[in-house]
Design a protein around this motif. Structure first.
Motif, PDB file in Angstrom:
ATOM      1  N   GLY A 155       0.776  -1.236   0.000  1.00 55.89           N
ATOM      2  CA  GLY A 155       0.000   0.000   0.000  1.00 55.89           C
ATOM      3  C   GLY A 155       0.800   1.274   0.000  1.00 55.89           C
ATOM      4  O   GLY A 155       0.220   2.360  -0.054  1.00 55.89           O
ATOM      5  N   GLY A 156       2.130   1.168   0.067  1.00 53.39           N
ATOM      6  CA  GLY A 156       2.948   2.366   0.053  1.00 53.39           C
ATOM      7  C   GLY A 156       2.758   3.226   1.298  1.00 53.39           C
ATOM      8  O   GLY A 156       1.944   2.930   2.165  1.00 53.39           O
ATOM      9  N   PRO A 157       3.517   4.318   1.398  1.00 47.36           N
ATOM     10  CA  PRO A 157       3.382   5.236   2.530  1.00 47.36           C
ATOM     11  C   PRO A 157       2.312   6.289   2.252  1.00 47.36           C
ATOM     12  O   PRO A 157       1.935   6.524   1.104  1.00 47.36           O
ATOM     13  N   GLY A 158       1.812   6.922   3.298  1.00 46.66           N
ATOM     14  CA  GLY A 158       0.861   8.020   3.129  1.00 46.66           C
ATOM     15  C   GLY A 158      -0.399   7.592   2.402  1.00 46.66           C
ATOM     16  O   GLY A 158      -0.842   6.455   2.506  1.00 46.66           O
ATOM     17  N   ASN A 159      -0.977   8.529   1.623  1.00 46.17           N
ATOM     18  CA  ASN A 159      -2.220   8.230   0.906  1.00 46.17           C
ATOM     19  C   ASN A 159      -2.063   8.319  -0.604  1.00 46.17           C
ATOM     20  O   ASN A 159      -3.048   8.400  -1.332  1.00 46.17           O
ATOM     21  N   ARG A 160      -0.830   8.297  -1.095  1.00 48.91           N
ATOM     22  CA  ARG A 160      -0.619   8.444  -2.535  1.00 48.91           C
ATOM     23  C   ARG A 160      -1.150   7.252  -3.326  1.00 48.91           C
ATOM     24  O   ARG A 160      -1.557   7.387  -4.473  1.00 48.91           O
ATOM     25  N   MET A 161      -1.169   6.067  -2.716  1.00 49.58           N
ATOM     26  CA  MET A 161      -1.720   4.913  -3.397  1.00 49.58           C
ATOM     27  C   MET A 161      -3.187   5.147  -3.728  1.00 49.58           C
ATOM     28  O   MET A 161      -3.648   4.839  -4.834  1.00 49.58           O
TER      29      MET A 161
END
Length: 276
Positions: A62-68
């Motif tokens: 899901g990657g970091p933060g909300n960029r996904m």
């Protein structure tokens, strides 16, 4: 003679525009009999999105933060809220944080994790959320395979389930996946280090693939030459962003060059998409 006021004309224009947008996204959402593979531009982290020829949707990390979430909103139509399979390769923030928002907004049918032990705020939040989901939770081992339409997802590592197991280096608990769709093969190894890479090669695990996601964002301690020579990738994709670790390292880049692979990077190329 019918006279239409400017106000009515504006309303009609807005209505036609809205209808056009809905029709565009409806057409875009239809199965196109092609296999879509996206390496999302999430910065220093991993997130891979897959759409099968039958329009099934999978996401790995899901990657970091909300960029996904921002990336997915540009790929999936806004009314589509279903993910067939979600995979967390290992419980580090740069692979897990984006899932927290996604799990609130999408229905996920199956969740694949290792269940490895780690005391971490983001991992605890993730486990708390999936415990509330109406999703089937599967703990990975090498016998775990999925067939979704024409796509086959094969777990190559871990050999056995890792539920509650402690790891000195949690990167070495990363789920290693091979995705096959028709004649294309993609290898995803999370942040796996060279110690386990060597183990897979010595065991004769079939890791050959057309596309390889560079281990650990191009770290010098992943994507070893022995591992790369067994994969023989045509393309290596590095998911990386601004960082203080020196990723991708010159050592890793040199190895990719030596095996003759084309290198693509999300920090310079943005979102990387393959369509077969």
């Amino acid at each position: 003679m019918l006279i239409i006021s400017p106000k009515i004309k504006n309303i009609m224009a807005c209505f036609l525009l809205a209808v056009g947008i809905v029709l565009y996204f409806s057409f875009k959402a239809l199965p196109d009999t092609r296999f879509h593979l996206y390496f999302l531009d999430v910065g220093e982290g991993d997130s891979i999105f897959v759409k099968t020829p039958e329009n099934h949707q999978l996401i790995i990390d899901g990657g970091p933060g909300n960029r996904m979430g921002e990336e997915i909103s540009e790929i999936m139509p806004f009314w589509d809220r279903k993910i067939e399979l979600l995979v967390l390769t290992h419980p580090d923030k740069d692979h897990i944080e984006g899932f927290l928002d996604l799990l609130r907004r999408y229905k996920v049918e199956i969740i694949l994790i290792t269940g490895v032990n780690k005391e971490d705020f983001w991992y605890e939040k993730f486990l708390e959320q999936i415990s509330k989901q109406d999703s089937k939770i599967i703990f990975a081992n090498e016998k775990t395979d999925f067939k979704i339409g024409e796509l086959v997802l094969d777990v190559l590592y871990p050999e056995n389930q890792l539920i509650t197991k402690d790891f000195k280096e949690v990167n070495n608990s990363s789920i290693v996946l091979k995705i096959r769709c028709k004649d294309k093969q993609i290898l995803l190894s999370g942040d796996l280090g060279e110690e386990i890479e060597k183990e897979l090669v010595e065991k004769g695990v079939n890791i050959k693939a057309d596309i390889f996601k560079a281990g650990h964002h191009g770290s010098k301690s992943s994507s070893s030459m022995e591992f790369l020579q067994a994969i023989k990738p045509e393309v290596v994709v590095i998911q990386v962003g601004k960082n203080s670790y020196g990723h991708p390292t010159t050592e890793a880049l040199k190895r990719f060059e030596e095996i003759g692979a084309k290198v693509m990077r999300t920090d310079t190329d943005g979102r990387v998409e393959f369509v077969f």
